[in-house]
Design a protein around this motif. Sequence first.
Motif, short mmCIF file in Angstrom:
data_model
loop_
_atom_site.label_atom_id
_atom_site.label_comp_id
_atom_site.label_asym_id
_atom_site.label_seq_id
_atom_site.Cartn_x
_atom_site.Cartn_y
_atom_site.Cartn_z
N VAL A 32 12.85 15.68 9.88
CA VAL A 32 11.65 15.64 10.72
C VAL A 32 10.45 15.19 9.90
N PHE A 33 10.28 15.80 8.73
CA PHE A 33 9.12 15.51 7.88
C PHE A 33 9.05 14.04 7.49
N SER A 34 10.18 13.47 7.12
CA SER A 34 10.20 12.09 6.64
C SER A 34 9.81 11.10 7.74
N ARG A 35 9.97 11.50 9.00
CA ARG A 35 9.60 10.62 10.11
C ARG A 35 8.12 10.77 10.50
N LEU A 36 7.53 11.87 10.09
CA LEU A 36 6.15 12.13 10.48
C LEU A 36 5.12 11.86 9.39
N VAL A 37 5.54 12.04 8.14
CA VAL A 37 4.59 11.94 7.04
C VAL A 37 4.13 10.50 6.84
N ARG A 38 2.86 10.34 6.44
CA ARG A 38 2.28 9.01 6.28
C ARG A 38 1.84 8.74 4.84
N LEU A 39 2.32 9.55 3.89
CA LEU A 39 1.90 9.42 2.51
C LEU A 39 3.02 8.93 1.62
N LYS A 40 2.66 8.16 0.60
CA LYS A 40 3.65 7.74 -0.39
C LYS A 40 3.93 8.87 -1.37
N ASP A 41 2.90 9.61 -1.75
CA ASP A 41 3.04 10.75 -2.66
C ASP A 41 2.78 12.03 -1.90
N ILE A 42 3.48 13.11 -2.27
CA ILE A 42 3.26 14.38 -1.58
C ILE A 42 2.61 15.43 -2.48
N ALA A 43 2.65 15.27 -3.79
CA ALA A 43 2.06 16.25 -4.69
C ALA A 43 0.54 16.19 -4.58
N LEU A 44 -0.10 17.34 -4.38
CA LEU A 44 -1.55 17.37 -4.25
C LEU A 44 -2.26 16.75 -5.45
N VAL A 45 -1.69 16.96 -6.63
CA VAL A 45 -2.33 16.42 -7.83
C VAL A 45 -2.39 14.90 -7.77
N ASN A 46 -1.35 14.27 -7.23
CA ASN A 46 -1.36 12.82 -7.09
C ASN A 46 -2.27 12.35 -5.95
N ILE A 47 -2.28 13.12 -4.87
CA ILE A 47 -3.13 12.76 -3.73
C ILE A 47 -4.60 12.79 -4.13
N VAL A 48 -4.99 13.84 -4.83
CA VAL A 48 -6.39 13.96 -5.26
C VAL A 48 -6.73 12.89 -6.28
N ALA A 49 -5.82 12.62 -7.20
CA ALA A 49 -6.07 11.61 -8.23
C ALA A 49 -6.16 10.21 -7.63
N GLY A 50 -5.54 10.01 -6.48
CA GLY A 50 -5.59 8.70 -5.83
C GLY A 50 -4.49 7.76 -6.27
N SER A 51 -3.59 8.23 -7.11
CA SER A 51 -2.46 7.43 -7.55
C SER A 51 -1.42 8.38 -8.15
#
Length: 393
Positions: free
Chosen positions: A296-315
């Motif tokens: 289910v998650f893989s069909r709904l998620v819109r992010l390449k990275d899931i770790a918050l540290v990567n999301i905040v860093a922007g890469s």
Amino acid sequence: MTRHIVICAGESSGDALAAGLVHELTHLEPGLRYSGMGGTHVRAAGVETLIDVEELAVVGLVDVLVNYPRLRRLFRHMCAHLDATRPDLLILVDYVEFNLRLAAHARRLGIRVLFYVSPQLWAWRPGRIRRIQRCVDAMAVLFPFETEIYHQAGVPVRYVGNPLVDRVQPPRVTIHERLGLPGDTRLIGLLPGSRSGELKRHWPLLVETVLRLRQTHPDVQFVVSLAPGVTRERLTALAATKDLRLHFVGGDAATHSLMAGADLLLIASGTATLEAGLLRAPMLVFYRMGALSHAVFSRLVRLKDIALVNIVAGSRVVPEYLQKDARPDRLACAAGNLLDQPQELERMRERLERVRERLGSGGADRRVAQMAQELLQHGQLQDGATAAPSNRD
């Protein structure tokens, strides 16, 4: 008449956030009464807890389905508490699905609702904004880019900053001192998560990874961070550890010492990755969820990275190993390669500098408390009230 606030935090991270908010609001508005659900942190802050976070710790669709009767009973208990007490304000901290339903019930009763920590609408299920429009009076968000979503939807919102900036500071006592080890001992930190489903999937993975690393790097010591409510006995029941000679630490101070002092962390995706990033801790992030949840998650998620540290860093500043890639052989190989290349570990630390830069200054607890005060005194947020300073890009 004493004014009454109901606080609802559904897991250990939310428990800590709620406690910080209560401490600050107590200074701003002395004499308030607090009740609701939470854990050790909110109880210590003076909240009368009707439900403990341990009763709510589920993750993934299968866990939710299996525990649905119990969760439904706890939800009804909180609804009955709102019916009976009619508090002046309901503050909901994360734990989105449960708390959004509770917000809807509060709205039917005419109770003001402050929601602290936005669901990740920017990552998946953006349609939840409609539910928030209907039943939330104000939203406190941790990341500056989240405000535009709520502005467009007409939901009163304020960027308050991230409370981890205040709570995660370089430790006074090193992990080597805590464990009585020589300062040059190489350490790998193991952080499997806190919820039951996470532990069942992650702890055996880490045990097998340690066994492999023992063969290639016999000098390395392994230190396990025990999340609140997790014991050595509970982990041992999931996978035997008697031959691994592990060290165990618990509590925020010791965990932050581990993050700051370990050569490398093997860490389950979650808020802990952001804490580690604030301490510039080299890490390999992993996560496994149940097959149904992942489908289910893989069909709904819109992010390449899931770790918050990567999301905040922007890469992608640290590697991620998810689902079938989260295997002992891959984790052990990657960890061993990094240990053998200290310059790569240092480069990772340098890349992690941008995490603290992007999270800005501290003071989140006080800003959320000010929002609660405005709702108590005026029934809505006031224009021109204190907002978090902007972050550097």
